[in-house]
Scaffold this motif. Structure first.
Motif, PDB file in Angstrom:
ATOM      1  N   MET A  16       0.857  -1.186   0.000  1.00  0.00           N
ATOM      2  CA  MET A  16       0.000   0.000   0.000  1.00  0.00           C
ATOM      3  C   MET A  16       0.891   1.231   0.000  1.00  0.00           C
ATOM      4  O   MET A  16       1.993   1.211   0.528  1.00  0.00           O
ATOM      5  CB  MET A  16      -0.896   0.016   1.233  1.00  0.00           C
ATOM      6  CG  MET A  16      -1.991  -1.044   1.184  1.00  0.00           C
ATOM      7  SD  MET A  16      -3.090  -0.903   2.594  1.00  0.00           S
ATOM      8  CE  MET A  16      -4.131   0.471   2.083  1.00  0.00           C
ATOM      9  N   ASN A  17       0.362   2.308  -0.575  1.00  0.00           N
ATOM     10  CA  ASN A  17       1.116   3.559  -0.601  1.00  0.00           C
ATOM     11  C   ASN A  17       0.864   4.381   0.651  1.00  0.00           C
ATOM     12  O   ASN A  17      -0.235   4.357   1.218  1.00  0.00           O
ATOM     13  CB  ASN A  17       0.729   4.393  -1.821  1.00  0.00           C
ATOM     14  CG  ASN A  17       1.305   3.818  -3.102  1.00  0.00           C
ATOM     15  OD1 ASN A  17       2.375   3.203  -3.084  1.00  0.00           O
ATOM     16  ND2 ASN A  17       0.598   4.008  -4.201  1.00  0.00           N
ATOM     17  N   LEU A  56       3.845  -3.789   4.534  1.00  0.00           N
ATOM     18  CA  LEU A  56       4.301  -3.624   3.150  1.00  0.00           C
ATOM     19  C   LEU A  56       3.891  -2.256   2.612  1.00  0.00           C
ATOM     20  O   LEU A  56       2.757  -2.067   2.191  1.00  0.00           O
ATOM     21  CB  LEU A  56       3.705  -4.727   2.265  1.00  0.00           C
ATOM     22  CG  LEU A  56       3.944  -6.172   2.735  1.00  0.00           C
ATOM     23  CD1 LEU A  56       3.157  -7.158   1.870  1.00  0.00           C
ATOM     24  CD2 LEU A  56       5.418  -6.516   2.721  1.00  0.00           C
ATOM     25  N   ILE A  57       4.830  -1.305   2.675  1.00  0.00           N
ATOM     26  CA  ILE A  57       4.519   0.084   2.321  1.00  0.00           C
ATOM     27  C   ILE A  57       5.429   0.573   1.190  1.00  0.00           C
ATOM     28  O   ILE A  57       6.614   0.260   1.151  1.00  0.00           O
ATOM     29  CB  ILE A  57       4.730   1.023   3.548  1.00  0.00           C
ATOM     30  CG1 ILE A  57       3.890   0.574   4.747  1.00  0.00           C
ATOM     31  CG2 ILE A  57       4.445   2.478   3.175  1.00  0.00           C
ATOM     32  CD1 ILE A  57       2.406   0.782   4.611  1.00  0.00           C
ATOM     33  N   GLU A  89       9.982   4.409  -3.178  1.00  0.00           N
ATOM     34  CA  GLU A  89      10.784   3.642  -2.238  1.00  0.00           C
ATOM     35  C   GLU A  89       9.855   2.750  -1.441  1.00  0.00           C
ATOM     36  O   GLU A  89       8.917   3.213  -0.798  1.00  0.00           O
ATOM     37  CB  GLU A  89      11.620   4.554  -1.339  1.00  0.00           C
ATOM     38  CG  GLU A  89      10.883   5.749  -0.764  1.00  0.00           C
ATOM     39  CD  GLU A  89      11.768   6.630   0.129  1.00  0.00           C
ATOM     40  OE1 GLU A  89      12.679   6.112   0.790  1.00  0.00           O
ATOM     41  OE2 GLU A  89      11.509   7.848   0.172  1.00  0.00           O
ATOM     42  N   GLY A  90      10.088   1.451  -1.535  1.00  0.00           N
ATOM     43  CA  GLY A  90       9.312   0.506  -0.753  1.00  0.00           C
ATOM     44  C   GLY A  90      10.062   0.216   0.536  1.00  0.00           C
ATOM     45  O   GLY A  90      11.284   0.117   0.530  1.00  0.00           O
ATOM     46  N   HIS A  91       9.319   0.111   1.622  1.00  0.00           N
ATOM     47  CA  HIS A  91       9.943  -0.185   2.920  1.00  0.00           C
ATOM     48  C   HIS A  91       9.089  -1.218   3.623  1.00  0.00           C
ATOM     49  O   HIS A  91       7.942  -0.942   3.976  1.00  0.00           O
ATOM     50  CB  HIS A  91      10.028   1.091   3.763  1.00  0.00           C
ATOM     51  CG  HIS A  91      10.906   2.140   3.156  1.00  0.00           C
ATOM     52  ND1 HIS A  91      12.264   2.186   3.348  1.00  0.00           N
ATOM     53  CD2 HIS A  91      10.607   3.169   2.320  1.00  0.00           C
ATOM     54  CE1 HIS A  91      12.777   3.212   2.671  1.00  0.00           C
ATOM     55  NE2 HIS A  91      11.787   3.816   2.037  1.00  0.00           N
ATOM     56  N   THR A 147      13.287  -4.674   4.453  1.00  0.00           N
ATOM     57  CA  THR A 147      13.772  -4.509   3.079  1.00  0.00           C
ATOM     58  C   THR A 147      13.497  -3.071   2.646  1.00  0.00           C
ATOM     59  O   THR A 147      12.631  -2.404   3.215  1.00  0.00           O
ATOM     60  CB  THR A 147      13.052  -5.407   2.050  1.00  0.00           C
ATOM     61  OG1 THR A 147      11.794  -4.813   1.681  1.00  0.00           O
ATOM     62  CG2 THR A 147      12.812  -6.815   2.586  1.00  0.00           C
ATOM     63  N   SER A 148      14.211  -2.615   1.645  1.00  0.00           N
ATOM     64  CA  SER A 148      13.792  -1.407   0.942  1.00  0.00           C
ATOM     65  C   SER A 148      14.204  -1.574  -0.513  1.00  0.00           C
ATOM     66  O   SER A 148      15.147  -2.309  -0.821  1.00  0.00           O
ATOM     67  CB  SER A 148      14.390  -0.145   1.558  1.00  0.00           C
ATOM     68  OG  SER A 148      15.777  -0.064   1.329  1.00  0.00           O
ATOM     69  N   TRP A 149      13.458  -0.908  -1.388  1.00  0.00           N
ATOM     70  CA  TRP A 149      13.694  -1.092  -2.829  1.00  0.00           C
ATOM     71  C   TRP A 149      13.203   0.138  -3.563  1.00  0.00           C
ATOM     72  O   TRP A 149      12.263   0.802  -3.130  1.00  0.00           O
ATOM     73  CB  TRP A 149      12.984  -2.354  -3.351  1.00  0.00           C
ATOM     74  CG  TRP A 149      11.754  -2.750  -2.566  1.00  0.00           C
ATOM     75  CD1 TRP A 149      11.719  -3.513  -1.429  1.00  0.00           C
ATOM     76  CD2 TRP A 149      10.395  -2.374  -2.830  1.00  0.00           C
ATOM     77  NE1 TRP A 149      10.417  -3.643  -0.981  1.00  0.00           N
ATOM     78  CE2 TRP A 149       9.584  -2.957  -1.827  1.00  0.00           C
ATOM     79  CE3 TRP A 149       9.770  -1.615  -3.825  1.00  0.00           C
ATOM     80  CZ2 TRP A 149       8.196  -2.798  -1.776  1.00  0.00           C
ATOM     81  CZ3 TRP A 149       8.378  -1.463  -3.783  1.00  0.00           C
ATOM     82  CH2 TRP A 149       7.615  -2.054  -2.765  1.00  0.00           C
TER      83      TRP A 149
END
Length: 490
Positions: free
Chosen positions: A62-63, A145-146, A172-174, A269-271
RNA sequence: CGGGGCGUGGCCCAGCCCGGUUAAGGCGCCUGGUUUGGGACCAGGAGAUCGCAGGUUCGAAUCCUGCCGCCCCGACCA
């Protein structure tokens, strides 16, 4: 053509700069290293964004949105992270301006000094993990999951439009997980999504792999990446996905209660991918006549250009063009009819070629008589005449063909320019020839640095699909576990 | 931070060495007309504190001093 781009063979980076500006993707702003993304460029970015956003959501993310400003103290909590980013941070020290008492203009009001300086985020790990501490108490809160779409600022010494700008747009996913394995899986899942996107939409083949320790993200246990090969032979890191272990959980004290009631640190994680992908897109497909866009990302897939003499003919032909436009649009094709009478058809041909529109459909008096049209492919610059009966399915098929041809052309080029070498002489020669080189390496940072100093080539990644047979290091002759990918890079 | 380049209508730029009173040209823009199968043409028109600040001079875009900014190439980094 009146306006000519510098050919790639003459000066690749000049060509790149010209194409970005001339194709209306972006322009320099008055602030060093910052760019204005123009509507046409932004439309491409929006398409990238929409596709990626959909992929993230399909995989349960989700954002959210976190602030631009980060208290300076946050940044210092994770040692490696500070090391990596501290020297390129923009810092806010004051919150007010005032009229200069000695003259005209504005000065910073010295009375408006902040007690604690704020950092303009270079990435959001710190503020996000400081927040996650408050959000996560139990294993039931996991996984978290953001993703966020944002701008970040990194004060780089040397900038280039899209490839490395002071401010850039990215996602950026974190994520936070209960177990190491889950976090590892997430890291890999998101890298696979990036590869699916770059290959399936951008038509840009990539090599997936692990970064070496020295190329790792500041604060990560491991960094996975996708590396693409640009037309000048340089590698471009197109996306990264980091397994952060428990580093940020430790730094920000983010713990959760397990089923058994024990307190444990979460795994992270981050991506991210950025507007750098725009640069990658340009350098993968475009040619000396301008931009070449893959249909799936092109803001305009088909441009319809009417050709006529005189008002009466114009009316008739433009009417027919409108029918075609409606038909194509109904088939889900992004189409633009350019009936602007103040520009001649030749001007339009050149303009839409420069802007990379995949297909041009021209209708003139001869076509009207024959119920036909001229279709011109941007990628191959070939033309054909087609019947207007069933034009929509025909165009659809052609768009699909262009999309897959672009990918295979780029892939062939990458394969042809990737070599295995086993001696230092071969290695130097191959790097000199701007090749992607698969060679053995003894696994030490010292050797990596040595090779980079001597040849300008760096280890782009340890490819997942690579050759895992052991050998001896191309530089030192020491034992090597596997081949790794070397190239010069952006 | 080193090396190079550049700052003149919205854009590209000439003029600067060798100072001279309406700052040239092209693109674009506006008006009218002729055009239209690969970046059309004609006529008319609007649009400029020549990066900033000082200085020299009767007179500065031009000479001198200082400053600022951006771009490109390196070093460094996504």
């Amino acid at each position: 053509m009146a306006k000519k781009l510098t050919p790639r063979s003459e000066d690749y980076s000049k060509w790149y700069n010209e194409i970005v500006v001339d194709a209306d993707l972006a322009q320099h702003s008055d602030v060093k290293g910052c760019m204005i993304i123009k509507p046409y460029g932004y439309a491409i970015w929006e398409r990238m964004k929409d596709v990626l956003d959909g992929m993230f959501k399909e995989t349960g993310h989700m954002n959210a949105y976190f602030p631009l400003f980060i208290p300076k103290s946050y940044l210092s909590k994770e040692a490696a992270h500070v090391e990596g980013f501290a020297k390129e941070c923009a810092v806010v020290t004051h919150y007010r301006l005032m009229n200069d008492p000695n003259g005209k203009g504005l000065i910073v009001d010295p009375k408006a000094k902040l007690e604690e300086e704020l950092i303009v985020r270079p990435t959001s790990e710190t503020i996000i993990w400081n927040t996650y501490r408050k959000w996560i108490q139990s294993y039931r809160d996991l996984p978290l999951l953001i993703n966020q779409w944002a701008n970040v600022v990194r004060w780089e010494m040397r900038t280039r439009l899209f490839l490395r700008t002071t401010e850039f747009l990215w996602q950026e996913g974190h994520t936070a997980h209960a177990t190491e394995q889950e976090a590892q899986e997430e890291t890999r899942r998101m890298l696979d999504i990036y590869a699916k996107f770059t290959e399936g939409w951008m038509a840009m083949p990539v090599i997936k792999g692990d970064k070496t320790e020295s190329e790792r993200f500041a604060g990560a246990e491991s960094t996975l990446c996708i590396e693409a090969r640009m037309q000048d032979g340089k590698a471009l890191q197109a996306g990264t996905s980091h397994f952060l272990g428990q580093n940020f959980a430790k730094a920000f004290d983010v713990k959760f209660a397990t089923k058994e009631g024990k307190q444990e640190l979460v795994w992270a994680t981050s991506w991210g991918v950025s507007t750098r992908l725009m640069g990658a897109l340009v350098m993968t497909h475009s040619d000396d006549a301008g931009l070449v866009l893959p249909p799936k990302l092109a803001p305009i897939e088909v441009v319809i250009v009417p050709i006529y003499k005189g008002q009466e003919q114009m009316d008739e032909i433009v009417d027919r063009c409108r029918e075609i436009e409606t038909e194509l649009r109904a088939a889900g094709i992004r189409v633009k009819l350019d009936a602007d009478d103040s520009k001649r058809s030749g001007w339009k041909f050149a303009e839409y070629e420069l802007k990379g529109v995949p297909i041009r459909l021209a209708v003139g008096p001869r076509d009207l008589a024959n119920n036909s049209c001229e279709l011109a492919r941007r990628d191959t610059r070939t033309k054909s005449f087609e019947s207007l009966d069933g034009i929509a399915p025909h165009v659809r098929t052609l768009l699909d063909t262009i999309q897959s041809d672009l990918f295979s052309t780029a892939q062939d080029r990458m394969v042809k320019n990737t070599v295995h070498v086993d001696t230092w002489e071969e290695f130097q020669a191959a790097i000199n020839d701007e090749m992607f080189v698969l060679a053995h390496w003894d696994g030490t940072s010292e050797t990596e640095d040595l090779i980079s100093d001597e040849t300008k080539a760096s280890i782009r990644c340890l490819p997942f699909d690579g050759d895992l047979t052991p050998g001896v290091c191309v530089k030192t002759g020491n034992p090597s576990a596997r081949r790794v990918l070397f190239a010069k890079s952006y």
